[in-house]
Design a protein around this motif. Structure first.
Motif, short mmCIF file in Angstrom:
data_model
loop_
_atom_site.label_atom_id
_atom_site.label_comp_id
_atom_site.label_asym_id
_atom_site.label_seq_id
_atom_site.Cartn_x
_atom_site.Cartn_y
_atom_site.Cartn_z
N ALA A 61 1.04 -1.12 -0.04
CA ALA A 61 0.05 -0.08 -0.06
C ALA A 61 0.98 1.25 0.24
O ALA A 61 0.85 2.28 -0.81
CB ALA A 61 -0.90 0.20 1.19
N PHE B 50 -6.25 2.09 -0.73
CA PHE B 50 -5.30 1.04 -1.16
C PHE B 50 -5.10 -0.13 -0.26
O PHE B 50 -5.02 -1.46 -0.73
CB PHE B 50 -3.63 1.78 -1.47
CG PHE B 50 -3.49 1.84 -2.74
CD1 PHE B 50 -3.89 1.31 -3.85
CD2 PHE B 50 -2.96 3.39 -2.97
CE1 PHE B 50 -3.62 1.85 -5.21
CE2 PHE B 50 -2.73 3.80 -4.33
CZ PHE B 50 -2.96 3.12 -5.40
N LEU C 166 2.42 1.59 -3.51
CA LEU C 166 1.31 2.13 -4.43
C LEU C 166 0.95 3.60 -4.16
O LEU C 166 0.62 4.28 -5.25
CB LEU C 166 0.14 1.15 -4.39
CG LEU C 166 0.26 -0.46 -5.12
CD1 LEU C 166 -0.90 -1.21 -4.52
CD2 LEU C 166 0.27 -0.08 -6.52
N THR C 167 0.56 4.05 -3.02
CA THR C 167 0.55 5.32 -2.59
C THR C 167 1.63 6.42 -3.04
O THR C 167 1.18 7.40 -3.89
CB THR C 167 0.34 5.69 -1.06
OG1 THR C 167 -0.65 4.70 -0.65
CG2 THR C 167 -0.12 7.03 -0.83
N TYR D 22 -3.88 6.04 0.77
CA TYR D 22 -3.35 4.81 1.29
C TYR D 22 -4.40 3.82 2.18
O TYR D 22 -4.10 2.78 1.87
CB TYR D 22 -2.35 5.40 2.53
CG TYR D 22 -1.82 4.25 3.29
CD1 TYR D 22 -0.77 3.45 2.81
CD2 TYR D 22 -2.24 4.27 4.75
CE1 TYR D 22 -0.23 2.45 3.80
CE2 TYR D 22 -1.76 3.34 5.39
CZ TYR D 22 -0.85 2.28 4.84
OH TYR D 22 -0.19 1.38 5.81
N VAL E 243 -10.18 4.42 -5.48
CA VAL E 243 -8.83 4.53 -5.56
C VAL E 243 -8.59 5.69 -6.73
O VAL E 243 -7.61 6.67 -6.49
CB VAL E 243 -7.92 3.31 -5.85
CG1 VAL E 243 -6.62 3.70 -6.18
CG2 VAL E 243 -8.03 2.55 -4.34
#
Length: 251
Positions: free
Chosen positions: A123, A240, A126-127, A237, A195
């Motif tokens: 996460a 995710f 990805l953030t 965040y 998202v």
């Protein structure tokens, strides 16, 4: 000039009486200053997040340490409201918000990690990957915050807020909103949509901060702009985490 982030709205840099740009003798808002303040807020959140993580005890009998999660969530919400309505207090309230959110994020991340090992690092990557990718796209002109773009993102953000608010209210009556919070295809699709909307709010935030710099907003707006960006990053965040949890629940 609109932003889906409630902390960054059209009136932020304007005097409500005269409609002119707010200015002070103490200096003007700069892009580098806002970036530095954002880094400080992230560091503060990491510090308290690490502490909250270390205090969480997760066993088969239950979870202890949830006081940090609830305390951080409530404290962060109150401090966010204070910052929004008293933006000149941002040099103090924004760091306090980051500290409170760190407690919340550290605690809730520990709970997710205990159930789905490795999910927190995924996460986080990805953030920040999304942050830098959209920043590059915005700076290179691949994505432009046009008026229609802003209206669409604001409308989608408002719709998501209404859904979450309805979920909370119905929860008090033991009524669950079907499908969207499950790990089925509809639930995963809903999380993907959220998202995307949260990520697009970053574009609006970049545009708003850049506009504030161009208009010579007061120096304390660096903290306020960093706070607004932090709000979006926290939301992204969490979304995710929720999306990854749904995907891993299907395995």
């Amino acid at each position: 000039m609109r932003s889906g982030n409630p902390a960054l709205r059209e009136s932020t840099f304007l005097d409500l009486g005269s409609g002119t740009v707010v200015s002070r003798d103490g200096g003007a808002m700069t892009l580098n200053g806002t970036v530095n303040k954002t880094g400080i807020l992230l560091l503060l959140a990491v510090l308290t997040g690490t502490f909250a993580w270390s205090q969480m005890q997760i066993t088969e009998a239950g979870v202890s340490g949830m006081g940090y999660v609830w305390g951080g969530a409530i404290g962060g919400f109150v401090l966010a409201l204070v910052t929004v309505f008293k933006k000149e207090w941002a040099p103090v309230s924004a760091p306090l918000y980051a500290l409170a959110e760190g407690l919340f994020l550290g605690g809730i991340s520990s709970v997710f990690e205990a159930r789905f090992p490795g999910i927190v690092m995924q996460a986080v990557l990805l953030t920040f990957g999304t942050l830098f990718a959209l920043l590059f796209a915005y700076r290179s002109g691949l994505i432009k915050a046009t008026e229609n773009f802003k209206l669409g993102v604001v409308a989608a953000t408002g719709g998501i807020c209404l859904v979450y608010l309805a979920t909370i209210v119905l929860g008090f009556f033991n009524i669950n909103v079907p499908f969207i919070h499950d790990s089925g295809l509809i639930g995963i699709g809903f999380s993907l949509f959220v998202v995307v909307v949260a990520a697009l709010n970053l574009v609006l935030d970049f545009d708003f901060i850049e506009t504030g710099v161009e208009q010579g907003a007061p120096k304390y707006m660096e903290w306020y702009g960093a706070f607004g960006l932090m709000v979006t990053l926290v939301w992204l965040y969490i979304e995710f985490l929720r999306l990854l949890a749904k995907l891993q629940s299907r395995d």
